[in-house]
Motif scaffolding. Structure first.
Motif, PDB file in Angstrom:
ATOM      1  N   THR A 133      -5.146   3.789   3.737  1.00 49.56           N
ATOM      2  CA  THR A 133      -5.925   3.061   2.728  1.00 49.56           C
ATOM      3  C   THR A 133      -7.375   2.918   3.215  1.00 49.56           C
ATOM      4  N   PRO A 134      -8.117   4.025   3.285  1.00 51.72           N
ATOM      5  CA  PRO A 134      -9.478   3.985   3.825  1.00 51.72           C
ATOM      6  C   PRO A 134     -10.434   3.189   2.947  1.00 51.72           C
ATOM      7  N   GLY A 135     -11.581   2.862   3.540  1.00 51.44           N
ATOM      8  CA  GLY A 135     -12.622   2.136   2.820  1.00 51.44           C
ATOM      9  C   GLY A 135     -13.277   1.106   3.716  1.00 51.44           C
ATOM     10  N   HIS A 136     -12.466   0.190   4.287  1.00 54.19           N
ATOM     11  CA  HIS A 136     -13.009  -0.753   5.274  1.00 54.19           C
ATOM     12  C   HIS A 136     -13.445   0.025   6.506  1.00 54.19           C
ATOM     13  N   THR A 137     -12.599   0.958   6.930  1.00 57.14           N
ATOM     14  CA  THR A 137     -12.931   1.985   7.919  1.00 57.14           C
ATOM     15  C   THR A 137     -12.321   3.292   7.409  1.00 57.14           C
ATOM     16  N   GLY A 169     -18.637   3.359   9.034  1.00 58.37           N
ATOM     17  CA  GLY A 169     -17.686   4.157   8.265  1.00 58.37           C
ATOM     18  C   GLY A 169     -17.145   3.501   7.014  1.00 58.37           C
ATOM     19  N   GLY A 170     -17.624   2.296   6.691  1.00 57.32           N
ATOM     20  CA  GLY A 170     -17.140   1.611   5.493  1.00 57.32           C
ATOM     21  C   GLY A 170     -17.676   2.254   4.219  1.00 57.32           C
ATOM     22  N   ASP A 171     -16.920   2.150   3.117  1.00 62.07           N
ATOM     23  CA  ASP A 171     -17.346   2.743   1.850  1.00 62.07           C
ATOM     24  C   ASP A 171     -16.724   1.961   0.694  1.00 62.07           C
ATOM     25  N   SER A 172     -17.564   1.387  -0.154  1.00 59.06           N
ATOM     26  CA  SER A 172     -17.072   0.485  -1.199  1.00 59.06           C
ATOM     27  C   SER A 172     -16.262   1.210  -2.275  1.00 59.06           C
ATOM     28  N   ALA A 173     -16.686   2.411  -2.684  1.00 60.68           N
ATOM     29  CA  ALA A 173     -15.922   3.148  -3.698  1.00 60.68           C
ATOM     30  C   ALA A 173     -14.550   3.545  -3.156  1.00 60.68           C
ATOM     31  N   THR A 174     -14.484   3.877  -1.868  1.00 56.44           N
ATOM     32  CA  THR A 174     -13.228   4.301  -1.257  1.00 56.44           C
ATOM     33  C   THR A 174     -12.256   3.141  -1.128  1.00 56.44           C
ATOM     34  N   ILE A 175     -12.735   1.953  -0.732  1.00 53.61           N
ATOM     35  CA  ILE A 175     -11.822   0.816  -0.583  1.00 53.61           C
ATOM     36  C   ILE A 175     -11.274   0.398  -1.950  1.00 53.61           C
ATOM     37  N   GLU A 176     -12.118   0.473  -2.980  1.00 59.04           N
ATOM     38  CA  GLU A 176     -11.648   0.126  -4.334  1.00 59.04           C
ATOM     39  C   GLU A 176     -10.553   1.098  -4.782  1.00 59.04           C
ATOM     40  N   ARG A 177     -10.752   2.378  -4.498  1.00 64.42           N
ATOM     41  CA  ARG A 177      -9.751   3.388  -4.859  1.00 64.42           C
ATOM     42  C   ARG A 177      -8.445   3.158  -4.090  1.00 64.42           C
ATOM     43  N   SER A 178      -8.554   2.848  -2.797  1.00 67.08           N
ATOM     44  CA  SER A 178      -7.348   2.598  -1.991  1.00 67.08           C
ATOM     45  C   SER A 178      -6.547   1.418  -2.537  1.00 67.08           C
ATOM     46  N   ILE A 179      -7.251   0.362  -2.906  1.00 67.11           N
ATOM     47  CA  ILE A 179      -6.568  -0.838  -3.410  1.00 67.11           C
ATOM     48  C   ILE A 179      -5.896  -0.539  -4.746  1.00 67.11           C
ATOM     49  N   LYS A 180      -6.632   0.110  -5.657  1.00 64.60           N
ATOM     50  CA  LYS A 180      -6.073   0.375  -6.989  1.00 64.60           C
ATOM     51  C   LYS A 180      -4.938   1.397  -6.959  1.00 64.60           C
ATOM     52  N   GLN A 181      -5.130   2.474  -6.202  1.00 61.22           N
ATOM     53  CA  GLN A 181      -4.177   3.591  -6.263  1.00 61.22           C
ATOM     54  C   GLN A 181      -3.014   3.448  -5.288  1.00 61.22           C
ATOM     55  N   ARG A 182      -3.217   2.771  -4.160  1.00 55.85           N
ATOM     56  CA  ARG A 182      -2.147   2.687  -3.167  1.00 55.85           C
ATOM     57  C   ARG A 182      -1.481   1.309  -3.126  1.00 55.85           C
ATOM     58  N   LEU A 183      -2.278   0.241  -3.185  1.00 54.15           N
ATOM     59  CA  LEU A 183      -1.702  -1.097  -3.031  1.00 54.15           C
ATOM     60  C   LEU A 183      -1.244  -1.689  -4.361  1.00 54.15           C
ATOM     61  N   TYR A 184      -2.061  -1.559  -5.401  1.00 51.46           N
ATOM     62  CA  TYR A 184      -1.705  -2.169  -6.682  1.00 51.46           C
ATOM     63  C   TYR A 184      -0.591  -1.421  -7.411  1.00 51.46           C
ATOM     64  N   THR A 185      -0.093  -0.338  -6.851  1.00 54.56           N
ATOM     65  CA  THR A 185       1.057   0.355  -7.437  1.00 54.56           C
ATOM     66  C   THR A 185       2.375  -0.117  -6.821  1.00 54.56           C
ATOM     67  N   LEU A 186       2.303  -1.022  -5.830  1.00 57.42           N
ATOM     68  CA  LEU A 186       3.504  -1.542  -5.168  1.00 57.42           C
ATOM     69  C   LEU A 186       4.057  -2.736  -5.950  1.00 57.42           C
ATOM     70  N   ASP A 187       5.138  -3.306  -5.458  1.00 59.27           N
ATOM     71  CA  ASP A 187       5.832  -4.402  -6.137  1.00 59.27           C
ATOM     72  C   ASP A 187       4.934  -5.634  -6.264  1.00 59.27           C
ATOM     73  N   GLU A 188       4.755  -6.101  -7.495  1.00 62.46           N
ATOM     74  CA  GLU A 188       3.900  -7.272  -7.735  1.00 62.46           C
ATOM     75  C   GLU A 188       4.384  -8.523  -7.015  1.00 62.46           C
ATOM     76  N   GLU A 189       5.674  -8.578  -6.722  1.00 55.59           N
ATOM     77  CA  GLU A 189       6.237  -9.762  -6.055  1.00 55.59           C
ATOM     78  C   GLU A 189       5.991  -9.756  -4.557  1.00 55.59           C
TER      79      GLU A 189
END
Length: 214
Positions: A133-137, A169-189
């Motif tokens: 989940t890149p973006g922060h690093t 190495g941080g990148d704001s567009a990349t961290i947003e993509r990681s959160i939306k595409q990798r983390l927000y697709t997991l179980d909401e609970e």
């Protein structure tokens, strides 16, 4: 009648000068454990492992900012466990002394990682998977434990916040993509263990995080 599988052992507590959240994940049957982000206080981490009767087999890192691996070398010495990191954060790991001097933290060398983490890699205790989940690093990782509905997000996602992107190495567009595409697709609970501060719930962040919403 099939008996229920005992729940995963999980304990999270702040360590080190920058109060990084260190997490112990243990298999209640095999008593094997992984330690995530030992950012300091190795004696305290060992005491918690002993209290649970756990043996560390691997030490894994969400990323290679100093506050997440200051005690990694000492933990390796104490346990013989292997160190794991994503290859794209090697440049940060190799520059621990520079990071320490920037933040005024005492420098103690750490050995090179033993193994590189990869996307979708199964973790040693057999209960979770690594997510890149890149973006922060560039090499930031999150760790997903589906049966426990537990997500260790490091400094990628916080309670009503996201990781800063103004360091190496941080990148704001990349961290947003990681959160939306990798983390927000997991179980909401799922419970989200953040890199610093309190846990949160994934569904709450999807709806209420002011920086990135689903």
């Amino acid at each position: 009648m099939q008996t229920a599988k005992p729940a995963l052992i999980r304990e999270t507590f702040p360590v080190g000068p920058l109060q990084c959240n260190c997490t112990i994940i243990g298999d209640p049957v095999s008593k094997k454990a992984i330690v995530v982000d030992p950012g300091g206080n190795p004696d305290a981490i060992m005491a918690r492992l002993d209290a649970h009767g756990l043996k560390v087999v691997s030490i894994i890192h969400t990323h290679a900012h100093l506050d997440h691996f200051l005690a990694s070398g000492q933990m390796k010495e104490l346990t013989g466990a292997t160190l794991h990191l994503h290859k794209e954060d090697q440049f940060l790991w190799d520059n621990l002394e520079m990071q320490c001097s920037m933040f005024g933290v005492p420098y103690r060398p750490v050995p090179a990682p033993d193994q590189w983490l990869t996307d979708d890699q199964a973790l040693d205790c057999g209960c979770g998977v690594a997510l890149h989940t890149p973006g922060h690093t560039p090499g930031s990782m999150s760790f997903w434990f589906p049966e426990a509905k537990l997500l260790i997000a490091g400094d990628t996602l916080f309670r009503r916040g996201i990781g800063r992107t103004d360091l190496w190495g941080g990148d704001s567009a990349t961290i947003e993509r990681s959160i939306k595409q990798r983390l927000y697709t997991l179980d909401e609970e799922a419970t989200v263990v953040t890199g610093h501060g309190p846990d949160t719930r994934l569904g709450d962040e999807m709806r209420e995080n002011p920086f990135v919403r689903a």
